[in-house]
Design an enzyme around this catalytic site. Structure first.
Site, short mmCIF file in Angstrom:
data_model
loop_
_atom_site.label_atom_id
_atom_site.label_comp_id
_atom_site.label_asym_id
_atom_site.label_seq_id
_atom_site.Cartn_x
_atom_site.Cartn_y
_atom_site.Cartn_z
N ASN A 6 0.89 -51.29 -48.54
CA ASN A 6 0.06 -50.44 -49.41
C ASN A 6 0.86 -49.81 -50.56
O ASN A 6 0.30 -49.13 -51.40
CB ASN A 6 -0.67 -49.34 -48.61
CG ASN A 6 0.25 -48.20 -48.21
OD1 ASN A 6 1.47 -48.36 -48.17
ND2 ASN A 6 -0.32 -47.06 -47.95
N THR A 8 -4.54 -51.67 -52.45
CA THR A 8 -5.61 -51.34 -51.52
C THR A 8 -6.46 -52.57 -51.24
O THR A 8 -6.13 -53.67 -51.68
CB THR A 8 -6.38 -50.08 -51.99
OG1 THR A 8 -7.29 -49.71 -50.96
CG2 THR A 8 -7.14 -50.29 -53.28
N ASP A 22 0.66 -45.90 -44.47
CA ASP A 22 -0.57 -45.36 -43.87
C ASP A 22 -0.31 -44.65 -42.53
O ASP A 22 -0.79 -43.55 -42.31
CB ASP A 22 -1.60 -46.48 -43.64
CG ASP A 22 -2.24 -46.93 -44.94
OD1 ASP A 22 -2.34 -46.12 -45.88
OD2 ASP A 22 -2.66 -48.11 -45.02
N SER A 44 -6.62 -42.10 -55.90
CA SER A 44 -5.16 -42.12 -56.12
C SER A 44 -4.78 -41.74 -57.56
O SER A 44 -3.81 -40.99 -57.74
CB SER A 44 -4.59 -43.49 -55.78
OG SER A 44 -4.73 -43.71 -54.40
N GLY A 64 -11.30 -47.82 -32.50
CA GLY A 64 -11.23 -48.83 -33.56
C GLY A 64 -9.96 -49.64 -33.39
O GLY A 64 -8.98 -49.17 -32.77
N ALA A 65 -9.97 -50.87 -33.91
CA ALA A 65 -8.82 -51.75 -33.73
C ALA A 65 -8.55 -52.56 -35.00
O ALA A 65 -7.98 -53.65 -34.94
CB ALA A 65 -9.04 -52.67 -32.53
N GLY A 92 -9.88 -37.00 -42.87
CA GLY A 92 -8.99 -38.01 -43.45
C GLY A 92 -8.30 -37.63 -44.75
O GLY A 92 -7.49 -38.43 -45.26
N LYS A 98 -3.97 -56.03 -49.27
CA LYS A 98 -2.82 -55.51 -48.52
C LYS A 98 -2.00 -56.59 -47.80
O LYS A 98 -0.79 -56.47 -47.66
CB LYS A 98 -3.29 -54.46 -47.50
CG LYS A 98 -3.74 -53.16 -48.15
CD LYS A 98 -4.05 -52.12 -47.08
CE LYS A 98 -4.43 -50.80 -47.71
NZ LYS A 98 -4.58 -49.73 -46.71
N TYR A 127 -12.89 -39.34 -45.02
CA TYR A 127 -12.91 -38.06 -45.74
C TYR A 127 -14.16 -37.89 -46.59
O TYR A 127 -14.31 -36.89 -47.29
CB TYR A 127 -11.63 -37.84 -46.55
CG TYR A 127 -11.24 -38.93 -47.51
CD1 TYR A 127 -10.27 -39.85 -47.17
CD2 TYR A 127 -11.82 -39.01 -48.77
CE1 TYR A 127 -9.89 -40.85 -48.05
CE2 TYR A 127 -11.45 -40.00 -49.66
CZ TYR A 127 -10.48 -40.92 -49.29
OH TYR A 127 -10.11 -41.90 -50.17
N GLY A 178 -7.25 -52.60 -39.34
CA GLY A 178 -5.99 -52.35 -40.02
C GLY A 178 -5.56 -50.88 -39.94
O GLY A 178 -4.38 -50.59 -39.70
P1 ATR Z 1 -9.85 -50.99 -41.53
O1 ATR Z 1 -8.80 -51.85 -42.14
O2 ATR Z 1 -10.36 -49.91 -42.45
O3 ATR Z 1 -9.47 -50.47 -40.19
P2 ATR Z 1 -11.40 -53.14 -40.40
O4 ATR Z 1 -10.14 -53.89 -40.17
O5 ATR Z 1 -12.57 -53.88 -40.94
O6 ATR Z 1 -11.15 -51.93 -41.38
O7 ATR Z 1 -11.81 -52.41 -39.03
C1 ATR Z 1 -12.97 -51.70 -38.91
C2 ATR Z 1 -13.08 -51.08 -37.50
O8 ATR Z 1 -14.32 -50.40 -37.44
C3 ATR Z 1 -13.10 -52.11 -36.38
O9 ATR Z 1 -12.50 -51.53 -35.24
C4 ATR Z 1 -14.59 -52.32 -36.16
O10 ATR Z 1 -14.95 -52.77 -34.88
P3 ATR Z 1 -15.07 -54.36 -34.57
O11 ATR Z 1 -13.67 -54.83 -34.31
O12 ATR Z 1 -15.93 -54.44 -33.38
O13 ATR Z 1 -15.68 -55.00 -35.79
C5 ATR Z 1 -15.08 -50.91 -36.34
N1 ATR Z 1 -16.51 -50.86 -36.67
C6 ATR Z 1 -17.10 -51.20 -37.84
N2 ATR Z 1 -18.43 -51.01 -37.77
C7 ATR Z 1 -18.69 -50.55 -36.51
C8 ATR Z 1 -19.88 -50.14 -35.81
N3 ATR Z 1 -21.09 -50.18 -36.41
N4 ATR Z 1 -19.78 -49.69 -34.53
C9 ATR Z 1 -18.55 -49.62 -33.93
N5 ATR Z 1 -17.39 -50.00 -34.53
C10 ATR Z 1 -17.46 -50.46 -35.80
#
Ligand code: ATR
Length: 278
Positions: A87, A62, A103, A17, A128-129, A240, A66, A219, A131
């Site tokens: 953010n 960051t 974001d 940044s 993914g689920a 990214g 957050k 990225y 933040g």
């Molecule tokens: P961010 O805020 O960057 O999204 P986060 O909240 O820690 O970071 O979320 C990370 C995501 O990556 C989650 O969806 C996580 O899956 P889980 O909910 O099962 O933890 C996913 N993730 C991290 N490592 C992983 C792995 N080795 N295989 C699959 N999914 C992974």
């Protein structure tokens, strides 16, 4: 008086940044600078007070601050409230602090800058689920994209996120892998694939169809293994860098009322990361 902006995080040395905002401030001929500050969680309250007292005009927030910063601010914009994450902080003319989350809209701006407005109105798969996924889901839904399906290693987390959205389906990674061909837009938001070119993939993308838009919010590397397979299958891919640049551009515009040059910045950051844009 010279203005200053900041980013706070822990760690902060990796943040691009300062590079980005300093260039934009210079391009806009503003007498201002942007300073990274390493703030540990236990010092967040003091840091916010200091930023205020020392006349900081606005700052980015960051990991890991957050969510923790929310009670320290005076106003929170609707999207940031829904995401429970801020953010960007704007110092209002009366000195009050307002928090935003740029974001999700940053992601959609990047997508549309590359592929055109409303570039996909079909089925969306978000991998993914966490933040990042949450912000992107809100960003996409706000702009009329969807329906959204969420897939995640931990199914309950995907279900929790889906429950916060007006409408979303959930699939296991295995199911998503089998059904991946039916999605028009696929967004990879996990940390899997980060930092190393062969760092693995959250699911097997072998059945992605030609013409699908595939985004990875990572990225570094510029092209993850996931994105490479998608590209080799004929998908239209985006990494990214664009999301990073656009989330910053929205903040910059809030602070200065001036639109920064995002396309040039995407090129510069891509060059800095040593590669060809994708
Ligand atoms: P961010 O805020 O960057 O999204 P986060 O909240 O820690 O970071 O979320 C990370 C995501 O990556 C989650 O969806 C996580 O899956 P889980 O909910 O099962 O933890 C996913 N993730 C991290 N490592 C992983 C792995 N080795 N295989 C699959 N999914 C992974």
């Amino acid at each position: 008086m010279k203005k200053w902006y900041a980013v706070i995080g822990d760690p902060i040395h990796q943040s691009m940044s300062p590079f980005m905002h300093d260039q934009w401030l210079e391009e806009q001929k503003l007498d201002a600078t942007y300073i990274p500050h390493h703030i540990r969680p236990e010092h967040l309250g003091e840091a916010v007070e200091s930023l205020k007292r020392l006349g900081c005009s606005g700052w980015n927030v960051t990991v890991p601050h957050k969510t923790a910063i929310i009670p320290l601010l005076d106003e929170i914009d609707e999207t940031a409230k829904k995401m429970n994450a801020v953010n960007t902080v704007e110092v209002l003319p009366d000195g009050k602090l307002k928090g935003y989350n740029t974001d999700g809209s940053g992601f959609v701006y990047a997508l549309e800058e590359k592929f055109g407005p409303a570039c996909s109105k079909g089925n969306v798969l978000v991998i993914g689920a966490g933040g990042a996924a949450k912000g992107i889901c809100f960003g996409l839904l706000n702009k009329g994209y969807g329906p959204i399906t969420i897939t995640n290693r931990t199914l309950e987390t995907a279900e929790e996120l889906a429950a916060q959205l007006p409408q979303a389906d959930v699939l296991s990674l295995k199911e998503a892998e089998q059904e991946i061909g039916k999605f028009d837009l696929i967004v990879q938001t996990t940390s899997v694939g980060m930092n190393f070119a062969d760092a693995g993939m959250p699911l097997n993308p072998a059945s992605i169809q030609a013409g699908t838009i595939v985004a990875d919010i990572i990225y570094n590397p510029l092209e993850t293994a996931f994105l490479r397979v998608a590209r080799e299958n004929g998908a239209k891919t985006i990494n990214g860098v664009g999301m990073f640049v656009h989330q910053g551009a929205i903040a910059f515009e809030k602070w200065t009322n001036l639109p920064p040059n995002t396309e040039k910045m995407i090129e510069k950051i891509t060059e800095k990361l040593g590669g060809i844009s994708c």
